[in-house]
Scaffold this active site. Structure first.
Site, PDB file in Angstrom:
ATOM      1  N   GLU A  55       0.830  -1.207   0.000  1.00 47.28           N
ATOM      2  CA  GLU A  55       0.000   0.000   0.000  1.00 47.28           C
ATOM      3  C   GLU A  55       0.863   1.255   0.000  1.00 47.28           C
ATOM      4  O   GLU A  55       2.091   1.188   0.150  1.00 47.28           O
ATOM      5  CB  GLU A  55      -0.917   0.002   1.212  1.00 47.28           C
ATOM      6  CG  GLU A  55      -0.157   0.059   2.526  1.00 47.28           C
ATOM      7  CD  GLU A  55      -0.955   0.701   3.656  1.00 47.28           C
ATOM      8  OE1 GLU A  55      -1.149   0.043   4.671  1.00 47.28           O
ATOM      9  OE2 GLU A  55      -1.353   1.866   3.512  1.00 47.28           O
ATOM     10  N   LYS A 119      -5.956  10.444   0.707  1.00 49.11           N
ATOM     11  CA  LYS A 119      -6.003   9.097   1.263  1.00 49.11           C
ATOM     12  C   LYS A 119      -7.200   8.401   0.620  1.00 49.11           C
ATOM     13  O   LYS A 119      -8.340   8.861   0.758  1.00 49.11           O
ATOM     14  CB  LYS A 119      -6.162   9.169   2.780  1.00 49.11           C
ATOM     15  CG  LYS A 119      -6.166   7.819   3.478  1.00 49.11           C
ATOM     16  CD  LYS A 119      -6.247   8.017   4.989  1.00 49.11           C
ATOM     17  CE  LYS A 119      -6.249   6.691   5.734  1.00 49.11           C
ATOM     18  NZ  LYS A 119      -6.336   6.879   7.201  1.00 49.11           N
ATOM     19  N   ASP A 176     -18.865   3.733  13.302  1.00 51.50           N
ATOM     20  CA  ASP A 176     -17.549   3.967  12.705  1.00 51.50           C
ATOM     21  C   ASP A 176     -16.838   2.626  12.527  1.00 51.50           C
ATOM     22  O   ASP A 176     -16.215   2.102  13.461  1.00 51.50           O
ATOM     23  CB  ASP A 176     -16.728   4.910  13.589  1.00 51.50           C
ATOM     24  CG  ASP A 176     -15.519   5.461  12.866  1.00 51.50           C
ATOM     25  OD1 ASP A 176     -14.860   6.357  13.411  1.00 51.50           O
ATOM     26  OD2 ASP A 176     -15.219   4.985  11.743  1.00 51.50           O
ATOM     27  N   SER A 178     -14.284   0.507   9.785  1.00 47.25           N
ATOM     28  CA  SER A 178     -13.382   0.693   8.650  1.00 47.25           C
ATOM     29  C   SER A 178     -13.857  -0.066   7.411  1.00 47.25           C
ATOM     30  O   SER A 178     -14.349  -1.196   7.495  1.00 47.25           O
ATOM     31  CB  SER A 178     -11.973   0.221   9.018  1.00 47.25           C
ATOM     32  OG  SER A 178     -11.127   0.217   7.880  1.00 47.25           O
ATOM     33  N   ALA A 179     -13.673   0.583   6.252  1.00 48.33           N
ATOM     34  CA  ALA A 179     -13.995  -0.069   4.983  1.00 48.33           C
ATOM     35  C   ALA A 179     -13.076  -1.258   4.714  1.00 48.33           C
ATOM     36  O   ALA A 179     -13.376  -2.103   3.865  1.00 48.33           O
ATOM     37  CB  ALA A 179     -13.883   0.933   3.839  1.00 48.33           C
ATOM     38  N   ASP A 180     -11.940  -1.336   5.440  1.00 45.16           N
ATOM     39  CA  ASP A 180     -11.039  -2.483   5.265  1.00 45.16           C
ATOM     40  C   ASP A 180     -11.765  -3.790   5.545  1.00 45.16           C
ATOM     41  O   ASP A 180     -11.518  -4.819   4.907  1.00 45.16           O
ATOM     42  CB  ASP A 180      -9.837  -2.372   6.200  1.00 45.16           C
ATOM     43  CG  ASP A 180      -8.969  -1.154   5.926  1.00 45.16           C
ATOM     44  OD1 ASP A 180      -8.103  -0.854   6.765  1.00 45.16           O
ATOM     45  OD2 ASP A 180      -9.146  -0.513   4.873  1.00 45.16           O
ATOM     46  N   LYS A 197      -5.210  -1.892  14.566  1.00 48.60           N
ATOM     47  CA  LYS A 197      -4.688  -0.910  15.514  1.00 48.60           C
ATOM     48  C   LYS A 197      -5.288  -1.191  16.898  1.00 48.60           C
ATOM     49  O   LYS A 197      -6.497  -1.402  17.041  1.00 48.60           O
ATOM     50  CB  LYS A 197      -5.064   0.502  15.072  1.00 48.60           C
ATOM     51  CG  LYS A 197      -4.655   0.877  13.637  1.00 48.60           C
ATOM     52  CD  LYS A 197      -3.170   1.017  13.469  1.00 48.60           C
ATOM     53  CE  LYS A 197      -2.799   1.724  12.166  1.00 48.60           C
ATOM     54  NZ  LYS A 197      -3.428   1.238  10.961  1.00 48.60           N
TER      55      LYS A 197
END
Length: 802
Positions: A55, A119, A176, A178-180, A197
């Site tokens: 990435e 980003k 909230d 993450s799109a990951d 994280k």
């Protein structure tokens, strides 16, 4: 840095029952105006080398310049030293790049911190790429989600990164997430990271991944029994991992099974931070609690939340989080490279057991020019003659029309002096002894002459200059007994076309120079008024029209559209690597699809405007790559034809190797031919002494489908009820005899002789497959002749029935 200086030995795991199961054929995205895969990555994917995606958000939004440059260089080195090919993925000037060279990486890393460097996740890719067309240029670092998507589009299966996004604390009210995580649920790419994280909600993250159907495992890394899912800076999180993976070969086996089972979701392999760089869990827990408290106090939410917390963690740990971050990223990339290497081993075993699947990913071809040269004062646009410049106004009907180059040919055969250091090849940058001969040639002339000698009625349509060479050409044409009413004489400064071939001592071509500007300066208007008006006035229409690639693209398409309008057989002769791509329109980024020689726009490439083409392997590769560049392989019509052919999910590797040769299949020659069939339904690829490869679409009513003698060449049959397409026919025609070097006199007109004889055979009533052996015998006669087209072709008339 230890990862760069040494690589781990291959882990050993007894695979007692390796099952060679077929891998499904995947349709990966080809290069286009928004998406580019580097040559190195394309070649690696084609040859099944280990490839690791990397990435770029860590470079654009994680580390400042020039630290980000050093990190990028380090991570690519880690992949290479462990046997893989790095594919760094990012956006430059609104174009998604899979595999970035050093200059591109520096450009991207230098742009870190600028307002135009973004980003980018999945949702952002169409925005930054699309706005390039509106004149707004953006660079961007791709997140895990964005990198996964682009990696999958290129065909990359493994991705090494730092830490995964996840479910944020308090997501039950903020939503909230993450799109990951959703990307892992729908994109079959394996991500190697140090978990997520640790300031995220790890238990809820694992629950969400389970809901998305994502396989999650953690590397044991020397530990026994079940292990914790890592917490990024810390090796333990207090949450047990769903599964434990012993080593890289186990990880590769899981990926291979996932791919073979066609499970369309990703895998997450968590790799704990190296022990010597880890920060104890208890210490990190207090730091993270304080960072989250400050974020809540300041109301930092959404995409700004993670950068804020990361900055606070760096501040609260007094910078200790940074070396830990570097160490874990390096370790993850190294682990990903080794997994990719082990996966390549498994896939190689499968290929050896059942033959690799034809995946339609071609090898990188020679570079093809993307635009024609601009006109100069010496080559004005083709002007329409003000009066007849031919010997007769009467149009003689012809069965075959050949449109293209009539040229004066010079053949320079290297004749080494006794004692010369090189008895085979001429030397560059100096004079060489040679035997030089002059003859009437040009691709179109040679094709027409071959058909004429075999008894067909032929009309050659070309142009010559009002010069000595032109007058000699016209006189020679009449002496050969060929029609000359299709030859137009143009005034100065137009020059008669000339072709100079430099051959080695074995008469094999070493270098050629061609001046065909007299045709390249043509316009569609000139084609219509100079030649097509006469043809349309003839009471008898031709049954076959052959156009060579010496015409300007717009003029070439004018000839082909005329051919389709009269329902004649249209054949395209590519001529050379550079000119072969003139059959395709010029991309929008190059003159907005406008031909350089006219202000007439070329149409979007129409399917089946050509019935047949006769490239060599290099021209075939160039045509394939241009079609891929124009994104023609993703059009609905292309998919309809390919699907109707009935190619099995297991691919055609084995049957293609049987009907052709394993060497040709390894080179990708039949695969490239098959991909071009929706545009050119019959392709005859000239392979020199190896013969001719016929690849064609069989019509639904073709007798070949029920002919037992032809059954072995029908490699696929339509199964979806398409009324036009019956199947796929692939056959290699080896020559009757391969001539030795001493028997070859000239190679200059061999391919042209083949096509002229082929056309004569087809017009005489033969099928394509029946006409090919005749054409090969004719080509053999020209190989043994000093003339470009042997006069001995007259002896073959009886085989056509003339």
């Amino acid at each position: 840095m230890a990862c760069v200086s040494r690589s781990l030995p291959r882990a050993r795991l007894p695979l007692r029952s390796f099952l060679a199961l077929p891998t499904p054929t995947r349709r990966y995205l080809t290069n286009n105006g928004f998406f580019r895969v580097s040559d190195e990555v394309r070649e690696a994917l084609n040859s099944k080398k280990p490839v690791v995606a990397l990435e770029t958000t860590i470079y654009t939004h994680g580390f400042p310049y020039p630290e980000n440059v050093a990190l990028a260089s380090l991570l690519e080195s880690v992949v290479r030293v462990n046997g893989g090919v790095p594919a760094t993925i990012g956006i430059l000037d609104g174009v998604a790049r899979v595999g970035m060279d050093p200059e591109e990486l520096i450009r991207l890393t230098e742009s870190a911190g600028k307002n135009t460097t973004l980003k980018l996740s999945r949702r952002d890719l169409s925005y930054v790429c699309g706005l390039r067309l509106a004149g707004k240029s953006f660079n961007g670092g791709t997140t895990i989600a964005g990198t996964m998507l682009l990696a999958h589009l290129a065909g990359i299966k493994i991705f090494g990164t730092g830490g995964l996004g996840g479910v944020h604390r308090g997501a039950e009210s903020s939503m909230d997430i993450s799109a990951d995580l959703t990307e892992l649920g729908r994109t079959p790419v394996t991500v190697v990271s140090s978990g997520c994280k640790s300031f995220l909600d790890i238990p809820r993250t694992l629950e969400y991944l389970e809901t998305e159907g994502v396989g999650v495992g953690t590397f044991a890394d020397g530990r026994q029994g079940s292990v914790d899912f890592p917490a990024f800076w810390s090796r333990d999180s207090g949450v047990k991992s769903p599964t434990t993976i012993e080593n890289e070969i186990e990880a590769a086996a899981i990926i291979h099974a996932q791919d073979t089972l066609q499970i369309q979701s990703g895998l997450l392999f968590a790799n704990p931070v190296p022990a010597d760089a880890a920060i104890p869990k208890e210490e990190m827990d207090s730091v993270i609690a304080e960072a989250i408290r400050q974020a809540d106090a300041q109301g930092v939410i959404g995409k700004d939340n993670t950068p804020f917390i990361l900055a606070k963690i760096k501040e609260l740990t007094k910078g200790a989080s940074i070396p830990a971050n570097r160490a874990l990223i390096e370790s993850n990339v190294r682990r990903a490279a080794i997994v990719a290497r082990e996966l390549a081993v498994l896939e190689t075993k499968q290929d050896q057991a059942s033959g690799p699947v034809s995946s339609f990913i071609p090898p990188s071809a020679q570079p093809v020019p993307t635009a024609l040269p601009e006109k100069t004062a010496e080559t004005p646009a083709f002007s329409i003659p003000q009066g007849p410049a031919v010997l007769t106004d009467n149009v003689v009907p012809a069965d075959i029309v050949v449109a293209g180059a009539l040229a004066v040919d010079f053949s320079c055969d290297y004749s080494p002096l006794p004692g010369s250091s090189n008895q085979t090849d001429p030397s560059f940058h100096t004079s060489n002894p040679a035997v030089i001969s002059q003859s009437l040639g040009g691709v179109a002339h040679n094709i027409a002459k071959a058909a004429h000698l075999l008894g067909s009625s032929v009309r050659l349509c070309s142009a010559i200059g009002d010069d000595l060479s032109g007058r000699a050409a016209l006189s020679q044409l009449q002496a050969e007994g060929m029609q000359s009413d299709g030859i137009k004489v143009l005034p100065t400064p137009h020059r008669t076309a000339q072709y100079v071939a430099v051959n080695n001592a074995h008469k094999d071509l070493t270098l050629a120079m061609a001046d065909m500007s007299i045709l390249e300066s043509s316009t569609p208007d000139a084609i219509n008024k100079v030649w097509l008006q006469d043809l349309q006035a003839s009471p008898k229409k031709p049954t076959c029209v052959i156009a060579d690639a010496n015409w300007d693209p717009a003029a070439l398409h004018t000839w082909l559209r005329y051919t389709k309008s009269i329902n004649a057989l249209s054949i395209f002769e590519p001529v050379s690597i550079a000119k072969s791509t003139r059959i395709f329109p010029i991309p929008p980024t190059q003159s907005s699809l406008t031909s350089p020689s006219s202000d007439v726009k070329l149409d979007v490439f129409p399917h089946n405007i050509i019935d047949m083409a006769t490239p060599n392997i290099y021209e075939l590769a160039a045509m394939h790559d241009r079609a891929a560049e124009l994104d023609l392989f993703s059009s609905p019509t292309w998919f309809r034809v390919i699907d109707a052919l009935g190619i099995p999910p297991s691919g055609l590797r084995v049957p293609l190797s049987i009907t052709t040769t394993a060497e040709l299949v390894d080179q990708g020659v039949p695969q490239q031919s098959i991909k071009l069939l929706p545009f050119i339904p019959t392709l005859l690829t000239k392979l020199g002494p190896k013969g001719v490869l016929l690849t064609k679409i069989v019509k639904a009513d073709d007798a070949v489908l029920s002919d037992p003698d032809q059954a072995k060449f029908v490699l696929a049959r339509c199964k979806n009820g398409d009324r036009e397409i019956g199947g796929l026919y692939v056959r290699l025609f080896a020559p009757e005899r391969v001539l030795g070097p001493g028997e070859v006199v000239s190679v200059n007109g061999v391919g042209d002789t083949f096509l002229g004889a082929l056309a004569a055979g087809i017009v005489g009533g033969r099928s394509v497959q029946d006409a090919i052996p005749l054409a090969q015998r004719a080509a053999g006669l020209s190989l043994r002749s000093r003339e470009s087209v042997s006069s001995e072709l007259r002896g073959l008339r009886g085989e056509i029935g003339v």
